[in-house]
Write a protein that holds these residues in place. Structure first.
Motif, PDB file in Angstrom:
ATOM      1  N   ALA A   1     -98.887 -57.515  21.720  1.00 26.71           N
ATOM      2  CA  ALA A   1     -97.948 -57.239  22.808  1.00 26.71           C
ATOM      3  C   ALA A   1     -96.920 -58.359  22.931  1.00 26.71           C
ATOM      4  CB  ALA A   1     -98.717 -57.067  24.118  1.00 26.71           C
ATOM      5  N   GLU A   2     -97.367 -59.601  22.776  1.00 27.40           N
ATOM      6  CA  GLU A   2     -96.447 -60.740  22.847  1.00 27.40           C
ATOM      7  C   GLU A   2     -95.447 -60.703  21.696  1.00 27.40           C
ATOM      8  OE1 GLU A   2     -96.829 -65.539  22.365  1.00 27.40           O
ATOM      9  OE2 GLU A   2     -98.397 -64.509  23.481  1.00 27.40           O
ATOM     10  N   ARG A   3     -95.915 -60.383  20.505  1.00 31.26           N
ATOM     11  CA  ARG A   3     -95.008 -60.298  19.347  1.00 31.26           C
ATOM     12  C   ARG A   3     -94.034 -59.139  19.495  1.00 31.26           C
ATOM     13  NH1 ARG A   3     -98.890 -61.870  14.229  1.00 31.26           N
ATOM     14  NH2 ARG A   3     -99.335 -63.955  14.991  1.00 31.26           N
ATOM     15  N   ASP A   4     -94.503 -57.992  20.013  1.00 34.41           N
ATOM     16  CA  ASP A   4     -93.608 -56.861  20.216  1.00 34.41           C
ATOM     17  C   ASP A   4     -92.512 -57.205  21.216  1.00 34.41           C
ATOM     18  OD1 ASP A   4     -95.018 -55.358  18.408  1.00 34.41           O
ATOM     19  OD2 ASP A   4     -96.127 -54.211  19.925  1.00 34.41           O
ATOM     20  N   ALA A   5     -92.874 -57.907  22.284  1.00 37.88           N
ATOM     21  CA  ALA A   5     -91.873 -58.314  23.276  1.00 37.88           C
ATOM     22  C   ALA A   5     -90.873 -59.285  22.666  1.00 37.88           C
ATOM     23  CB  ALA A   5     -92.570 -58.944  24.483  1.00 37.88           C
ATOM     24  N   ARG A   6     -91.334 -60.200  21.863  1.00 35.06           N
ATOM     25  CA  ARG A   6     -90.434 -61.167  21.220  1.00 35.06           C
ATOM     26  C   ARG A   6     -89.510 -60.470  20.214  1.00 35.06           C
ATOM     27  NH1 ARG A   6     -87.369 -65.372  21.559  1.00 35.06           N
ATOM     28  NH2 ARG A   6     -87.340 -66.674  19.726  1.00 35.06           N
ATOM     29  N   ILE A   7     -90.033 -59.520  19.458  1.00 41.89           N
ATOM     30  CA  ILE A   7     -89.205 -58.770  18.509  1.00 41.89           C
ATOM     31  C   ILE A   7     -88.137 -57.974  19.251  1.00 41.89           C
ATOM     32  CG2 ILE A   7     -89.251 -56.818  16.891  1.00 41.89           C
ATOM     33  CD1 ILE A   7     -91.961 -57.913  15.899  1.00 41.89           C
ATOM     34  N   ALA A   8     -88.514 -57.314  20.353  1.00 48.41           N
ATOM     35  CA  ALA A   8     -87.539 -56.547  21.140  1.00 48.41           C
ATOM     36  C   ALA A   8     -86.462 -57.468  21.710  1.00 48.41           C
ATOM     37  CB  ALA A   8     -88.248 -55.794  22.256  1.00 48.41           C
ATOM     38  N   GLU A   9     -86.868 -58.656  22.169  1.00 49.34           N
ATOM     39  CA  GLU A   9     -85.910 -59.622  22.707  1.00 49.34           C
ATOM     40  C   GLU A   9     -84.936 -60.084  21.630  1.00 49.34           C
ATOM     41  OE1 GLU A   9     -86.170 -64.284  24.020  1.00 49.34           O
ATOM     42  OE2 GLU A   9     -87.801 -62.961  24.633  1.00 49.34           O
ATOM     43  N   LEU A  10     -85.433 -60.388  20.443  1.00 47.19           N
ATOM     44  CA  LEU A  10     -84.571 -60.831  19.349  1.00 47.19           C
ATOM     45  C   LEU A  10     -83.655 -59.705  18.864  1.00 47.19           C
ATOM     46  CD1 LEU A  10     -87.080 -63.018  17.318  1.00 47.19           C
ATOM     47  CD2 LEU A  10     -85.168 -63.805  18.710  1.00 47.19           C
ATOM     48  N   GLN A  11     -84.164 -58.478  18.834  1.00 47.31           N
ATOM     49  CA  GLN A  11     -83.330 -57.360  18.410  1.00 47.31           C
ATOM     50  C   GLN A  11     -82.198 -57.099  19.401  1.00 47.31           C
ATOM     51  OE1 GLN A  11     -86.221 -54.239  17.825  1.00 47.31           O
ATOM     52  NE2 GLN A  11     -86.327 -54.598  15.617  1.00 47.31           N
ATOM     53  N   SER A  12     -82.487 -57.217  20.689  1.00 47.45           N
ATOM     54  CA  SER A  12     -81.421 -57.003  21.672  1.00 47.45           C
ATOM     55  C   SER A  12     -80.400 -58.137  21.612  1.00 47.45           C
ATOM     56  CB  SER A  12     -81.997 -56.867  23.080  1.00 47.45           C
ATOM     57  OG  SER A  12     -82.569 -58.086  23.499  1.00 47.45           O
ATOM     58  N   ALA A  13     -80.847 -59.364  21.369  1.00 48.80           N
ATOM     59  CA  ALA A  13     -79.914 -60.477  21.233  1.00 48.80           C
ATOM     60  C   ALA A  13     -79.043 -60.292  19.994  1.00 48.80           C
ATOM     61  CB  ALA A  13     -80.664 -61.802  21.159  1.00 48.80           C
ATOM     62  N   LEU A  14     -79.632 -59.818  18.912  1.00 46.52           N
ATOM     63  CA  LEU A  14     -78.871 -59.574  17.689  1.00 46.52           C
ATOM     64  C   LEU A  14     -77.874 -58.441  17.893  1.00 46.52           C
ATOM     65  CD1 LEU A  14     -78.406 -60.114  14.673  1.00 46.52           C
ATOM     66  CD2 LEU A  14     -80.217 -58.466  14.204  1.00 46.52           C
ATOM     67  N   ALA A  15     -78.290 -57.375  18.562  1.00 44.63           N
ATOM     68  CA  ALA A  15     -77.375 -56.263  18.815  1.00 44.63           C
ATOM     69  C   ALA A  15     -76.218 -56.711  19.701  1.00 44.63           C
ATOM     70  CB  ALA A  15     -78.130 -55.103  19.471  1.00 44.63           C
ATOM     71  N   GLY A  16     -76.497 -57.556  20.688  1.00 50.95           N
ATOM     72  CA  GLY A  16     -75.432 -58.079  21.534  1.00 50.95           C
ATOM     73  C   GLY A  16     -74.476 -58.960  20.761  1.00 50.95           C
ATOM     74  N   ALA A  17     -74.998 -59.779  19.880  1.00 49.33           N
ATOM     75  CA  ALA A  17     -74.140 -60.649  19.070  1.00 49.33           C
ATOM     76  C   ALA A  17     -73.295 -59.838  18.105  1.00 49.33           C
ATOM     77  CB  ALA A  17     -74.997 -61.660  18.304  1.00 49.33           C
ATOM     78  N   GLN A  18     -73.869 -58.794  17.530  1.00 47.84           N
ATOM     79  CA  GLN A  18     -73.109 -57.952  16.618  1.00 47.84           C
ATOM     80  C   GLN A  18     -72.032 -57.173  17.360  1.00 47.84           C
ATOM     81  OE1 GLN A  18     -76.173 -55.648  14.712  1.00 47.84           O
ATOM     82  NE2 GLN A  18     -76.399 -57.109  13.024  1.00 47.84           N
ATOM     83  N   ALA A  19     -72.316 -56.724  18.577  1.00 46.17           N
ATOM     84  CA  ALA A  19     -71.330 -55.972  19.353  1.00 46.17           C
ATOM     85  C   ALA A  19     -70.138 -56.854  19.719  1.00 46.17           C
ATOM     86  CB  ALA A  19     -71.977 -55.406  20.608  1.00 46.17           C
ATOM     87  N   THR A  20     -70.387 -58.106  20.069  1.00 47.54           N
ATOM     88  CA  THR A  20     -69.271 -58.984  20.418  1.00 47.54           C
ATOM     89  C   THR A  20     -68.480 -59.387  19.189  1.00 47.54           C
ATOM     90  OG1 THR A  20     -70.719 -60.917  20.316  1.00 47.54           O
ATOM     91  CG2 THR A  20     -70.390 -59.903  22.473  1.00 47.54           C
TER      92      THR A  20
END
Length: 144
Positions: free
Chosen positions: A83-102
């Motif tokens: 569960a901790e790894r899944d939360a960290r992966i989701a957090e990193l994916q959203s940060a990456l998607a935000g960086a790619q969008a900008t």
């Protein structure tokens, strides 16, 4: 007749010795109580659980399979780690998607405006238009 009494006496002695041994007729018990088998190499608590930790995990065997408390503890720990790894992966994916969008939507701050390619809807820039009277040839100095 003497042989009969001798055999009868020997049989009584053997039966009495076996009975005392089974019942435990001494001060100490014949069979000592054995401590239940415990999990000897639990999952690490100071670092995240790795594949080698799971492969090395050996749960102690009880009378009817595995000890439920040890299995529950190991599965609970593995569930928490996942569960901790899944939360960290989701957090990193959203940060990456935000960086790619900008980066896709906004201008690239490292490039000068004249270095970036012109979009089809933009008007041609001055430096993109060539002077029809000026033609450059290879090897010629363009400043002339």
């Amino acid at each position: 007749m003497r042989v009969f009494w001798f055999l009868l006496l020997a049989m009584v002695v053997v039966v009495a010795a076996v009975t005392l041994a089974v019942v435990g007729g001494g001060r100490s018990a014949v069979l000592q109580d054995v401590a239940p088998e415990q999990l000897t190499d639990p999952l690490p608590t100071t670092r995240p659980v790795g594949r080698a930790d799971v492969e090395a995990l050996r749960l102690p065997v009880a009378v009817r399979g595995y000890r439920m408390t040890d299995v529950d503890e190991a599965l609970g720990r593995l569930g928490a780690e996942l569960a901790e790894r899944d939360a960290r992966i989701a957090e990193l994916q959203s940060a990456l998607a935000g960086a790619q969008a900008t980066s896709v939507g906004g201008p690239d701050l490292l490039k000068r405006p004249q270095d970036r390619p012109r979009a089809p809807w933009e008007a041609p820039r001055q430096e993109d238009q060539q002077d029809p009277q000026r033609t450059e040839h290879p090897g010629e100095d363009p400043q002339r």
